[in-house]
Design a protein around this motif. Structure first.
Motif, PDB file in Angstrom:
ATOM      1  N   GLY A   4      30.578  41.240  67.746  1.00 46.01           N
ATOM      2  CA  GLY A   4      31.033  40.354  66.683  1.00 46.01           C
ATOM      3  C   GLY A   4      31.809  41.107  65.645  1.00 46.01           C
ATOM      4  N   GLU A   5      31.903  40.511  64.472  1.00 45.67           N
ATOM      5  CA  GLU A   5      32.737  41.094  63.426  1.00 45.67           C
ATOM      6  C   GLU A   5      32.230  42.456  62.998  1.00 45.67           C
ATOM      7  OE1 GLU A   5      34.701  37.262  61.233  1.00 45.67           O
ATOM      8  OE2 GLU A   5      33.700  38.816  60.039  1.00 45.67           O
ATOM      9  N   GLY A   6      33.191  43.297  62.636  1.00 43.18           N
ATOM     10  CA  GLY A   6      32.816  44.616  62.136  1.00 43.18           C
ATOM     11  C   GLY A   6      32.541  45.623  63.227  1.00 43.18           C
ATOM     12  N   ALA A   7      32.780  45.232  64.495  1.00 48.65           N
ATOM     13  CA  ALA A   7      32.533  46.185  65.579  1.00 48.65           C
ATOM     14  C   ALA A   7      33.516  47.342  65.499  1.00 48.65           C
ATOM     15  CB  ALA A   7      32.670  45.489  66.928  1.00 48.65           C
ATOM     16  N   THR A   8      33.006  48.536  65.742  1.00 55.11           N
ATOM     17  CA  THR A   8      33.904  49.691  65.797  1.00 55.11           C
ATOM     18  C   THR A   8      34.079  50.112  67.249  1.00 55.11           C
ATOM     19  OG1 THR A   8      31.957  50.798  64.954  1.00 55.11           O
ATOM     20  CG2 THR A   8      33.973  51.082  63.703  1.00 55.11           C
ATOM     21  N   GLY A   9      35.289  50.569  67.530  1.00 54.89           N
ATOM     22  CA  GLY A   9      35.574  51.105  68.851  1.00 54.89           C
ATOM     23  C   GLY A   9      36.006  52.548  68.685  1.00 54.89           C
ATOM     24  N   ALA A  39      37.162  64.539  74.796  1.00 60.25           N
ATOM     25  CA  ALA A  39      38.137  63.573  74.294  1.00 60.25           C
ATOM     26  C   ALA A  39      38.144  63.632  72.771  1.00 60.25           C
ATOM     27  CB  ALA A  39      37.768  62.169  74.760  1.00 60.25           C
ATOM     28  N   VAL A  40      39.331  63.434  72.190  1.00 62.03           N
ATOM     29  CA  VAL A  40      39.454  63.379  70.738  1.00 62.03           C
ATOM     30  C   VAL A  40      39.519  61.903  70.345  1.00 62.03           C
ATOM     31  CG1 VAL A  40      40.917  63.933  68.759  1.00 62.03           C
ATOM     32  CG2 VAL A  40      40.641  65.586  70.630  1.00 62.03           C
ATOM     33  N   VAL A  41      38.570  61.484  69.522  1.00 59.12           N
ATOM     34  CA  VAL A  41      38.448  60.061  69.204  1.00 59.12           C
ATOM     35  C   VAL A  41      38.374  59.815  67.705  1.00 59.12           C
ATOM     36  CG1 VAL A  41      37.193  59.642  71.366  1.00 59.12           C
ATOM     37  CG2 VAL A  41      35.913  59.994  69.244  1.00 59.12           C
ATOM     38  N   GLU A  42      38.643  58.570  67.352  1.00 55.50           N
ATOM     39  CA  GLU A  42      38.545  58.136  65.964  1.00 55.50           C
ATOM     40  C   GLU A  42      37.947  56.732  65.984  1.00 55.50           C
ATOM     41  OE1 GLU A  42      41.980  58.970  63.234  1.00 55.50           O
ATOM     42  OE2 GLU A  42      42.225  56.808  63.379  1.00 55.50           O
ATOM     43  N   ASN A  43      37.104  56.440  65.017  1.00 54.44           N
ATOM     44  CA  ASN A  43      36.562  55.081  64.935  1.00 54.44           C
ATOM     45  C   ASN A  43      37.634  54.121  64.433  1.00 54.44           C
ATOM     46  OD1 ASN A  43      34.066  55.943  65.745  1.00 54.44           O
ATOM     47  ND2 ASN A  43      33.182  55.975  63.670  1.00 54.44           N
ATOM     48  N   VAL A  44      37.752  52.984  65.091  1.00 51.54           N
ATOM     49  CA  VAL A  44      38.677  51.958  64.599  1.00 51.54           C
ATOM     50  C   VAL A  44      37.951  50.616  64.566  1.00 51.54           C
ATOM     51  CG1 VAL A  44      40.845  53.027  65.342  1.00 51.54           C
ATOM     52  CG2 VAL A  44      39.582  51.583  66.946  1.00 51.54           C
ATOM     53  N   ALA A  45      38.445  49.739  63.708  1.00 51.65           N
ATOM     54  CA  ALA A  45      37.908  48.381  63.660  1.00 51.65           C
ATOM     55  C   ALA A  45      38.505  47.611  64.839  1.00 51.65           C
ATOM     56  CB  ALA A  45      38.281  47.722  62.340  1.00 51.65           C
ATOM     57  N   VAL A  46      37.653  47.249  65.753  1.00 53.52           N
ATOM     58  CA  VAL A  46      38.103  46.594  66.981  1.00 53.52           C
ATOM     59  C   VAL A  46      38.856  45.307  66.685  1.00 53.52           C
ATOM     60  CG1 VAL A  46      37.271  45.414  69.054  1.00 53.52           C
ATOM     61  CG2 VAL A  46      36.357  47.648  68.445  1.00 53.52           C
ATOM     62  N   GLU A  47      38.436  44.602  65.634  1.00 56.97           N
ATOM     63  CA  GLU A  47      39.048  43.287  65.363  1.00 56.97           C
ATOM     64  C   GLU A  47      40.558  43.372  65.093  1.00 56.97           C
ATOM     65  OE1 GLU A  47      36.155  43.123  62.531  1.00 56.97           O
ATOM     66  OE2 GLU A  47      37.438  43.223  60.764  1.00 56.97           O
ATOM     67  N   GLU A  48      41.016  44.543  64.633  1.00 56.10           N
ATOM     68  CA  GLU A  48      42.455  44.703  64.382  1.00 56.10           C
ATOM     69  C   GLU A  48      43.268  44.702  65.674  1.00 56.10           C
ATOM     70  OE1 GLU A  48      44.230  44.858  61.357  1.00 56.10           O
ATOM     71  OE2 GLU A  48      42.249  44.018  60.863  1.00 56.10           O
ATOM     72  N   ASN A  53      44.462  38.616  65.354  1.00 61.56           N
ATOM     73  CA  ASN A  53      44.772  39.788  64.527  1.00 61.56           C
ATOM     74  C   ASN A  53      45.783  40.685  65.227  1.00 61.56           C
ATOM     75  OD1 ASN A  53      43.118  39.082  62.432  1.00 61.56           O
ATOM     76  ND2 ASN A  53      41.402  40.379  63.082  1.00 61.56           N
ATOM     77  N   LEU A  54      45.570  40.876  66.526  1.00 60.42           N
ATOM     78  CA  LEU A  54      46.482  41.729  67.284  1.00 60.42           C
ATOM     79  C   LEU A  54      47.884  41.105  67.298  1.00 60.42           C
ATOM     80  CD1 LEU A  54      46.988  44.223  69.052  1.00 60.42           C
ATOM     81  CD2 LEU A  54      46.488  42.798  71.033  1.00 60.42           C
ATOM     82  N   GLU A  55      47.924  39.810  67.534  1.00 61.06           N
ATOM     83  CA  GLU A  55      49.230  39.146  67.555  1.00 61.06           C
ATOM     84  C   GLU A  55      49.947  39.316  66.218  1.00 61.06           C
ATOM     85  OE1 GLU A  55      49.403  35.034  68.885  1.00 61.06           O
ATOM     86  OE2 GLU A  55      48.022  35.573  70.532  1.00 61.06           O
ATOM     87  N   ARG A  56      49.183  39.131  65.152  1.00 56.65           N
ATOM     88  CA  ARG A  56      49.776  39.275  63.820  1.00 56.65           C
ATOM     89  C   ARG A  56      50.239  40.727  63.614  1.00 56.65           C
ATOM     90  NH1 ARG A  56      45.408  39.190  60.345  1.00 56.65           N
ATOM     91  NH2 ARG A  56      45.687  41.442  60.443  1.00 56.65           N
ATOM     92  N   ASN A  57      49.399  41.659  64.024  1.00 57.60           N
ATOM     93  CA  ASN A  57      49.750  43.065  63.845  1.00 57.60           C
ATOM     94  C   ASN A  57      50.984  43.452  64.641  1.00 57.60           C
ATOM     95  OD1 ASN A  57      47.715  43.715  62.056  1.00 57.60           O
ATOM     96  ND2 ASN A  57      46.247  44.232  63.665  1.00 57.60           N
ATOM     97  N   LEU A  58      51.068  42.947  65.865  1.00 56.42           N
ATOM     98  CA  LEU A  58      52.208  43.321  66.705  1.00 56.42           C
ATOM     99  C   LEU A  58      53.510  42.707  66.208  1.00 56.42           C
ATOM    100  CD1 LEU A  58      50.740  43.241  70.301  1.00 56.42           C
ATOM    101  CD2 LEU A  58      51.439  45.234  68.996  1.00 56.42           C
ATOM    102  N   ALA A  59      53.367  41.605  65.459  1.00 54.07           N
ATOM    103  CA  ALA A  59      54.564  40.983  64.912  1.00 54.07           C
ATOM    104  C   ALA A  59      55.055  41.752  63.684  1.00 54.07           C
ATOM    105  CB  ALA A  59      54.272  39.527  64.553  1.00 54.07           C
TER     106      ALA A  59
END
Lengths: 252, 67
Positions: A4-9, A39-48, A53-59
């Motif tokens: 759900g909301e706030g998930a980190t990937g 592997a070199v990783v960083e936490n990101v907010a999955v919802e972005e 959200n992804l569609e908006r971001n890609l636009a």
């Protein structure tokens, strides 16, 4: 991925030899090490990266540019002589366990890729043509005191040159690529998404550190060699163009 | 000839920065290891995203040419 909301990937930038980088110097990123690789990783907010959200971001060109530049900057910061296998943009794992399992299952493939790029970097080349300069180069120079006959001969030569210039450009592009491949360990012709009409060929070369100066000197010679032809060189890049493997994901 | 890279400033070749966003996109979006199966992202569903990116890249190119 149903937290759900706030998930980190875990956004995964690259895989390298375990122990080749200090965890401390990576912050805010970190290593997920499995056996001899990490592997070199960083936490990101999955919802972005999902749905609307992804569609908006890609636009949003700025968003994409920021993300792409960040991806590149992090991988570049890892280079410094290390073997680095870059991951495709947007490789995000929902859990560290998923990432670990992927690394375990593909350890052999990653070790092979690391071996291939260790001690080498990628250089990019664009061979550009100035069509008019090429036509001038192909047609004979005008004589000092031009008679009417000279003019006609010259016009004819120019028209012939104009017809031949395409084939000549293609021949030179091949010749340049072959000469650069000779100086490199490997070379590939790239397919740009937005081709530049002036560019005859866009290519990438895998060059051992020790051959870098000779490779660049060779590029410089080729740049000067042909009328109307110039080379743009970019690099050193992470070895993106020599890593295009699909690896299996973890069993779910 | 131009040799271009932000961090290559020390190199003794005719420097001129020309690594464009397009150069980056050609590598970052097209190359690198792809993991099948477990990506959480719609972004991993390449075809759909590619379509969007094509439109986007058109805009980027226009912007670059007018810059």
């Amino acid at each position: 991925m149903t937290e759900g909301e706030g998930a980190t990937g875990l956004y995964t930038f690259a895989v390298l030899d375990g122990g080749s980088v200090d965890d401390a110097e990576l912050a805010p990123r970190r290593l997920v090490a499995v056996g001899p690789i990490a592997a070199v990783v960083e936490n990101v907010a999955v919802e972005e990266f999902e749905g609307e959200n992804l569609e908006r971001n890609l636009a949003d060109r700025d968003w994409l540019e920021r993300m792409v530049r960040h991806h590149e900057a992090v991988i570049e910061s890892l280079l410094g002589g290390r073997a680095v296998v870059p991951m495709r943009f947007g490789s995000i794992f929902s859990t560290e366990a998923g990432l670990r399992s992927m690394l375990e299952e593909n350890a052999t493939a990653f070790i092979g890729m690391l071996d291939r790029v260790r001690g080498r970097t990628e250089w990019g080349v664009r061979v550009n043509a100035d069509r008019e300069a090429m036509v001038r180069g192909l047609a004979p120079a005008p004589t000092a005191a031009g008679s009417g006959g000279d003019y006609l001969r010259r016009r004819k030569a120019e028209m012939k040159a104009d017809e031949e210039v395409g084939a000549e450009a293609a021949r030179i592009a091949r010749e340049v690529h072959e000469a650069l491949v000779e100086r490199a360990e490997d070379g590939v012709v790239l397919q740009p998404r937005v081709p530049d009409p002036q560019t005859l060929i866009t290519s990438a070369y895998l060059v051992p550190f020790s051959d870098q100066d000779a490779f660049l000197a060779s590029a410089k010679e080729l740049d000067a060699k042909y009328e109307g032809i110039s080379l743009d060189v970019t690099g050193p890049w992470p070895p993106y163009s020599f890593i295009s493997a699909d690896v299996g994901g973890p069993r779910s | 000839m131009s040799v271009d890279r932000d961090h290559e400033v020390g190199r003794e070749v005719d420097l001129q920065r020309q690594v464009t966003l397009l150069d980056l996109l050609d590598r970052v979006l097209e190359k690198g290891v792809v993991v099948r199966g477990q990506l959480v992202l719609a972004i991993a569903e390449v075809d759909l995203v590619k379509l969007d990116l094509t439109v986007l890249l058109g805009a980027v190119e226009t912007w670059e040419k007018s810059a």
